[in-house]
Design an enzyme around this catalytic site. Structure first.
Site, PDB file in Angstrom:
ATOM      1  CD  GLN A   1     -42.002  79.779 -54.112  1.00 59.04           C
ATOM      2  OE1 GLN A   1     -41.355  79.540 -53.076  1.00 59.04           O
ATOM      3  NE2 GLN A   1     -41.713  79.769 -55.475  1.00 59.04           N
TER       4      GLN A   1
ATOM      5  CD  GLU B   1     -42.471  77.878 -64.863  1.00 58.50           C
ATOM      6  OE1 GLU B   1     -41.576  78.471 -65.003  1.00 58.50           O
ATOM      7  OE2 GLU B   1     -43.574  78.528 -64.387  1.00 58.50           O
TER       8      GLU B   1
ATOM      9  CD  GLU C   1     -38.598  77.597 -56.710  1.00 66.16           C
ATOM     10  OE1 GLU C   1     -39.579  78.119 -56.997  1.00 66.16           O
ATOM     11  OE2 GLU C   1     -37.735  77.448 -57.709  1.00 66.16           O
TER      12      GLU C   1
ATOM     13  CD  GLU D   1     -44.322  77.605 -60.063  1.00 67.07           C
ATOM     14  OE1 GLU D   1     -44.012  78.718 -60.315  1.00 67.07           O
ATOM     15  OE2 GLU D   1     -43.705  76.655 -59.895  1.00 67.07           O
TER      16      GLU D   1
ATOM     17  CE1 TYR E   1     -45.986  83.074 -59.451  1.00 67.24           C
ATOM     18  CE2 TYR E   1     -45.318  81.869 -61.457  1.00 67.24           C
ATOM     19  CZ  TYR E   1     -45.596  81.960 -60.026  1.00 67.24           C
ATOM     20  OH  TYR E   1     -45.016  81.096 -59.388  1.00 67.24           O
TER      21      TYR E   1
HETATM   22  O1  AHR Z   1     -42.340  80.691 -58.018  1.00 64.77           O
HETATM   23  C1  AHR Z   1     -41.063  81.355 -58.624  1.00 64.77           C
HETATM   24  C2  AHR Z   1     -40.935  80.522 -60.121  1.00 64.77           C
HETATM   25  O2  AHR Z   1     -41.929  81.116 -61.062  1.00 64.77           O
HETATM   26  C3  AHR Z   1     -40.707  79.136 -59.857  1.00 64.77           C
HETATM   27  O3  AHR Z   1     -39.488  78.539 -59.641  1.00 64.77           O
HETATM   28  C4  AHR Z   1     -40.770  78.853 -61.514  1.00 64.77           C
HETATM   29  O4  AHR Z   1     -41.603  77.592 -61.569  1.00 64.77           O
HETATM   30  C5  AHR Z   1     -41.919  79.947 -62.029  1.00 64.77           C
HETATM   31  O5  AHR Z   1     -41.309  80.445 -63.320  1.00 64.77           O
END
Ligand code: AHR
Length: 517
Positions: A366, A194, A46, A317, A260
């Site tokens: 990432q 998102e 990103e 993600e 996450y």
């Molecule tokens: O990966 C960082 C951020 O996490 C991304 O931009 C978003 O899609 C998510 O909340």
């Protein structure tokens, strides 16, 4: 002895082995049904912090050795990883991105403020050409996320035509004018990102309507139909998946989901990437394992609306998210990467492999310098993180057939809570190699694992690789880049034609390959 008697004996041996061995893994070598899509080993880059600028792109005039502007060291490390697919330009950034800002002569490209990530000025020197040429250099597929919440359907169509059309039409001609004759072979298009959060704060019903409209126009311009990916749920928001599948399953080819891992108290204090003891280690692994339940539940909901499993689940993600490194810009999400993170990657990838009937892509967040990165850079220096090594060790699974298995694992207990110590997945590649990846999360104890290959005889076992380190928070630094790196693994023993034993060191990831007949 009759065939039936042999069968009964084999079943008894199997039963006894799993019943009495404390840690036992049975692999059904003739029962493969599903292929592990190589895109499970996908990545995400990103316009955030130093992922693109500094991490991947330094520009052709930089003193840092580069290939047409791409950092040479990073490019080579990513090429060695054989990454199958790269998602870009976001993330939250995608829904602020207007692709036309990133084409044409660099000096004429407009500057914008990156409102989501640190408020820095984005000069758009890395745009569509730079991204798609990178994918060609890496030999990977491109996954482009379209701007839904601040863009238009027309803007998305123009972008698709610009990238993929070979016709004599305005946007394809603009591409030619900008120096690229042939269209690129773009494969995946994300319909926003998102959309429940930074991508527009939408309800699932509102997004479903938009998704159908954008998806209706998101193919048919180039040589191939794009795989259209609906913006997926936040972790365990199952209602999001339900509404999108119910309203729009036939308009998409895949649906995303993001998860996450947070080891700390929560989003307000995600805890340090390096300064942690066993409590935060345990919690990190435990929270990482939650993805099994999330994937199972999202997949079960998808099954209700798509029994033939046409629509893939893309975990586009994932990874551990910690506090940033002290002294760095909080909006840049720069974090270190420890042996704990390698174990989280290993267990997560095993889970994705196990769910490969539905999970057909995953993109760890990432690629460079952001969140659970493969690579960290500082000036002209670069290091491979422990997570990089896990991806390298798991290469044998890509496009291989998942072998069903049954694992009995002892628990790893901490402070009255327990999780399974062992995680594993096994696959059979087209050249006949069986790849086995096994991890032991227990930081205090080595574990002996008995592995039985059912249905085939083991002919040879190759030396494998093991990743471990002195401590769960061991890291690689620019001065000591090889503290956590794989070593040759020889701690296995063939016991019989069907059985081998393996000694898994504490806090380790092991990859092993076998030949069977
Ligand atoms: O990966 C960082 C951020 O996490 C991304 O931009 C978003 O899609 C998510 O909340």
């Amino acid at each position: 002895m009759k065939v039936q008697s042999y069968l009964v004996l084999a079943i008894m041996v199997l039963f006894l082995s799993t019943a009495f061995a404390q840690n036992a893994l049975d692999i059904y070598a003739n029962a493969a049904e599903h292929r592990i899509n190589k895109n499970i080993y996908g990545h995400f880059a990103e316009h955030l912090g130093r992922c693109i600028y500094d991490g991947i792109w330094v520009g052709p005039d930089s003193d840092i050795p580069n290939v047409n502007g791409y950092r040479k060291d990073v490019l080579e490390a990513l090429q060695a990883l054989e990454i199958p697919v790269l998602r870009w330009p976001g993330g939250c950034f995608a829904d602020t991105y207007h692709w036309m800002d990133g084409i044409g002569p660099v000096e004429k490209r407009p500057k914008i403020k990156n409102v989501f990530w640190g408020g820095v000025i984005e000069d758009n020197s890395f745009g569509t050409h730079e991204f798609l040429n990178l994918c060609e250099l890496l030999g990977c597929d491109a996954y482009v996320s379209a701007n839904v919440s601040s863009g238009t359907v027309e803007e998305m169509i123009d972008w698709i035509v610009y990238m993929t059309s070979d016709d004599d039409v305005e946007m394809a001609n603009l591409r030619r004018q900008n120096g690229r004759e042939e269209p690129w072979d773009v494969k995946f298009i994300g319909i926003g990102n998102e959309s429940w959060g930074c991508g527009g704060e939408m309800t699932p019903e509102h997004y479903a309507d938009l998704m159908k409209t954008y998806s209706s126009y998101a193919r048919h311009y180039g040589g191939r139909d794009l795989v259209r990916v609906g913006s997926g749920a936040n972790s365990g928001d199952y209602n999001w998946t339900r509404v999108l599948m119910e309203e729009g399953a036939r308009f998409i080819d895949a649906l995303g989901a993001h998860y996450y891992t947070i080891a700390g108290e929560g989003w307000h204090n995600k805890s340090s990437a390096t300064d942690f003891g066993e409590a935060l280690y345990f919690r990190g692994i435990q929270q990482g394992l939650r993805i099994d339940e999330l994937v199972s539940t999202h997949a079960a909901i998808m099954d209700q609306y798509d029994r033939r499993q046409r629509v893939g689940l893309f975990i586009d993600e994932w990874g551990i998210w910690t506090n940033v490194e002290p002294g760095t810009n909080p909006g840049f999400l720069y974090q270190q990467n420890s042996l704990r993170d390698a174990l989280i990657a290993a267990t997560t990838l095993n889970i994705f492999n196990q769910h490969c009937d539905r999970v057909r892509m995953a993109n760890i967040a990432q690629t460079v310098n952001v969140l659970q990165a493969m690579i960290l850079t500082e000036g002209d220096r670069m290091l491979r993180t422990p997570t990089y090594h896990v991806f390298n060790m798991y290469k044998g699974h890509k496009n291989a057939l998942l072998l069903p298995s049954h694992l009995v694992s002892e628990d790893y207990e901490f402070d009255g809570q327990s999780i399974p110590a062992i995680s594993s997945s096994t696959s059979l590649s087209d050249d006949g190699t069986i790849t086995m990846t096994v991890s032991n999360a227990n930081p205090n104890k080595a574990i002996a694992l008995e592995i039985t290959v059912v249905g085939k005889m083991i002919s040879s076992i190759q030396d494998g690789a093991v990743l471990t380190a002195p401590a769960v928070n061991s890291i690689n630094t620019f001065d000591q880049p090889d503290v956590v790196k794989p070593a040759v693994f020889k701690a296995f023993q063939k016991e019989s034609d069907h059985v081998l034993t393996v000694e898994l060191p504490s806090k380790s990831v092991v990859a092993l390959s076998l030949q069977c007949k």
